[in-house]
Structures are given as C-alpha cells and as structure tokens.
Write an enzyme that holds these catalytic residues in place. Structure first.
Site: not given
Ligand code: PGA
Ligand code: ZN
Length: 422
Positions: A42, A154, A162-163, A204, A241, A284, A311, A336, A364-366, A387
């Site tokens: 994302s 994810h 998403q999270e 994740e 998130d 987030e 983000d 990131k 991190h990233r996914s 995270k």
């Molecule tokens: P991504 O997701 O690494 O797929 O961008 C992580 C996030 O959105 O924080």
């Molecule tokens: Zn994010």
C-alpha cells in the site's frame, strides 16, 4: 585509510516471494557487509521509485537493472571513497541520480548501497550498527506496535482497515513488552479458532479471517488481551493503520466492512467514536494522502487525544513533513527508509520531526526480509516506537529479536512507553 573496494548486488526474494535487491559492500580492510531492501504493497504516491525490470521475468518485478546500477554506475562513483562518511556517500548517490525520487538509479539500488555501506563501516570499526549510526546518545528501546490482525491490501478478507496493532506500554523493559505481545498473539489465535475463524496469516504475520465489520477485530483483541491476563487500556493500547488512501474513491471513503460510504466529516466522527469507546492510542493514515482537508479535521478533532501518524501522507519526506508541521496536520510520522531512499535522508526527516515534537515510528514494509537494519536504526535515532509486524514469521521476528539483543547489550537502555502513552 580504509576505502570502499567493491560493491556487489544480487536479486533475492522478499517475504511475499517477489524479487528485491541485496547489496554488498566490500572494504579495503576485508570487511564485507550486506543489506536487503524491503518493498511495500500500500505505497504512497510520492514514495521514491522502486525500479523494476518490467520484462517477462517475475511478471515484470525483476530487479536486475537496479542490481546492474549498483555494480556499474554507483560502484564507479563510490569505489575508493571512505565508508565512514555516510552523509558524503548519500549525497553522492543523490547527485549521481539527479532526480527527486531516484527514478534513474532506483531507490531500491540506492538504499541497498546506503545501508550496506553503513553496516560495513560499523563492522570495520567493530561497533554495533545502532552505535555507529546513533553515537553515545542511542539509548531508547522502541515501543513495539505489534500488528496482530491484518486487513486491507495485506489480506484476502473484507476488512478495510489494514492493521490492528497492540502496544504494550506498562512494562519496564522491551523484553517484557514483547512477551506480553506474543502471549496476546497466541491467545488471540486460540480465541479466533474456538469461534470457528481461520487463523491463516496476512502479509505481516497477523491473523486475517473475515469479520462482520471493521470494529469486530478490536473486540477480539480486547478479549484476547484479558484472557492472556493483561489489562486493556492500562497495560495494552490499541493502534490502527487505516491506510485509508486505499479506500478513498472520488472524495469519499468507501468502507466495504461497514457497507457504507463516508464523507471526510463522517469518517472523522467514526474514528472519534472508536476512540471514545476503545483504548486506541494511535491511528495511522486515518485520512487519505490527497485529503489534506480531511487530515486537518482529524487533527483538530483528535490531535490532542491520540497519536495521528502520517505514512502515505508524508512518505518519510522532510519537505512534505515540513508542510504538515506548518499546516498543523498529524502529530507523528512513520519512518520507512525506502520511501525516501538513503540512510542520511531518513535521519534528516527524523530530526526535523523530533525538533518539532512530532512522534517518530520506525517501520518495516509488508514485503520484508531477514535484514534487521531498522531495529538498529530505531535505537540509533531514538525514534521511541517501531512497527514491524506480528510477533511471528521470521522476517518480522528478525527485528524484534535484534532489539532483544540490543537491549541486552545496552547498559543504559530505556523503555519509555509508559512516559509516551500515559
Ligand atoms: P506497506 O504497508 O509496506 O504495504 O506500504 C505498511 C504500512 O502501510 O504501514
Ligand atoms: Zn501505513
């Protein structure tokens, strides 16, 4: 004088089975060190460019061009230079590329080299990476945001957010905080499976079953927290998130899980009602990256109650962050390194945030790897939070386990979650 003797690059796989760049720096004193670049799903529109080959290999996702850029164009410039001046190395990379988003060399090529050189320099000086990058002031063990339910891009479920993360705050050290997180994760698995839910994992490492709506995952997490013997709110906070750019369509927020389209005002109300009812300490990307007006509304409404993290909004870019600070948007930034391209630029963004009292969260990233660079980087910069997914799956636990190691090594390490989230 020690100098960079060679740069080597190889195409390897990330945790989703997609190719990514592994860069290796060889120094004249015989030191060899590598780094692997992560990859998001994302992604924010203004992120630095991830160079992909676009041919038939790996459905277009090959990174052989990025690897070649490391071994030819970048090596040509860096071989012979001192590895101990990270700012100089990163500046040369920036100038060699010449575009604002590394569209020529690829941010995956550039970041791979930037990280590999930093790691080689640290190793050749016999210093841990966090100490090399952070100096004697690197002392803060970050509060983990453990992502235990996955939705959005994810997972294959119909959850829009998403999270769903937990933050163990009422603990004296990182080790005990991580233990609480892992115990709640295991309990959540039991609770979900008792109720006939799938316990298959998302990208994740969080569970990714179907839920009735976007609120049910929070209820499950609270139950699991209590069953594991912890107090929600007091000991464990929840962080979300929303990654809302993914469900922002034509000026509306389309939440499939609620069966409803929200205006920005309605979405802000929705978040406010969640914060009212549940122990949520952080949201987030509550609003989309293009919806600065929505972000302003959200910040006015909840900015003095909880952490609001940009983000996709800030993409670790100090110029965009500066705009956010000026406009009073968000109060925290996700960090990131591959969104911006080099170790030094990442540090600049963190410093700008810290000077302006914006919270910082290393991330991190996914799509990840066994490389735990960000664990050291979080301690080096005293980001205060990290995270890096569920307390499960090797590419996620690599970071948590490295933090355990760092905590053991640090004499004056501090776990400051209680202070941050009182
Ligand atoms: P991504 O997701 O690494 O797929 O961008 C992580 C996030 O959105 O924080
Ligand atoms: Zn994010």
């Amino acid at each position: 004088m020690v100098y960079i003797d060679n740069l080597v690059a190889q195409e390897v796989l990330d945790s989703r089975g997609n190719p990514t760049v592994k860069a290796t720096a060889v120094l004249s004193d015989g030191t060899v060190a590598s780094a692997i670049v992560p990859s998001g799903a994302s992604t924010g529109k203004k992120e630095a460019l991830e160079l992909r080959d676009g041919d038939e290999r790996f459905f277009g996702k090959g990174v052989l061009k990025a690897c070649e850029n490391i071994e030819v164009a970048i090596a040509d410039e860096l071989v012979g230079l001192s590895p101990y001046n990270q700012a100089q190395i990163d500046n040369i990379l920036k100038e060699l590329d010449g575009t604002p988003n590394y569209s020529k060399l690829g941010a995956n090529a550039v970041l791979g080299v930037s990280m590999a050189v930093a790691r080689a320099a640290a190793k050749s000086l016999n210093l841990p990476l966090y100490r090399y990058l952070g100096g004697s002031n690197a002392i803060v063990l970050p509060t983990p945001m453990l992502n235990i339910i996955n939705g959005g891009a994810h997972a294959n479920n119909d959850v829009d957010i998403q999270e769903y993360m937990i933050m163990p705050i009422a603990f004296d050290d990182f080790k005990e905080a991580l233990r609480a997180g892992a115990e709640i994760y295991q309990t959540l698995k039991k609770v979900l499976s008792e109720e006939g839910h799938s316990t298959a994992l998302g990208d994740e490492g969080g569970f990714a079953p179907n839920f009735k709506n976007n609120i049910e995952p929070i209820e499950y997490i609270l139950r699991a927290t209590e069953q594991a013997g912890y107090k929600p709110g007091e000991e464990i906070k929840i962080a979300l998130d929303a990654a809302s750019s993914e469900f922002y369509k034509d000026g509306k927020y389309v939440l499939e899980g609620e069966g409803k389209e929200f205006t920005k005002e309605e979405l802000v109300d929705f978040y406010a009602s969640l914060v009212e009812k549940y122990p949520i300490a952080s949201i987030e990307d509550g609003m989309a990256e293009d919806d600065w007006e929505g972000w302003k509304l959200l910040t006015q409404r909840l900015g003095d109650k909880i952490q609001l993290v940009g983000d996709d909004l800030f993409v670790t870019n100090k110029d965009i962050l500066a705009e956010g600070i000026e406009k009073g948007v968000a109060n925290a930034i996700l960090i990131k390194p591959n969104q911006i391209g080099t170790v030094s630029q990442t540090m600049e963004t963190v410093r700008l945030a810290q000077r302006n009292s914006y919270r910082t969260i290393m991330s991190h990233r996914s799509g990840e790897s066994e490389d735990a660079f960000i664990a050291d980087f979080a301690v080096a910069l005293n980001t205060g939070q990290i995270k890096t997914g569920a307390p499960a799956r090797g590419e996620r636990t690599a970071k948590y386990n490295r933090l355990l190691e760092i905590e053991r090594d640090l004499v004056f390490g501090e776990y400051i979650a209680k202070e941050l989230f009182k």
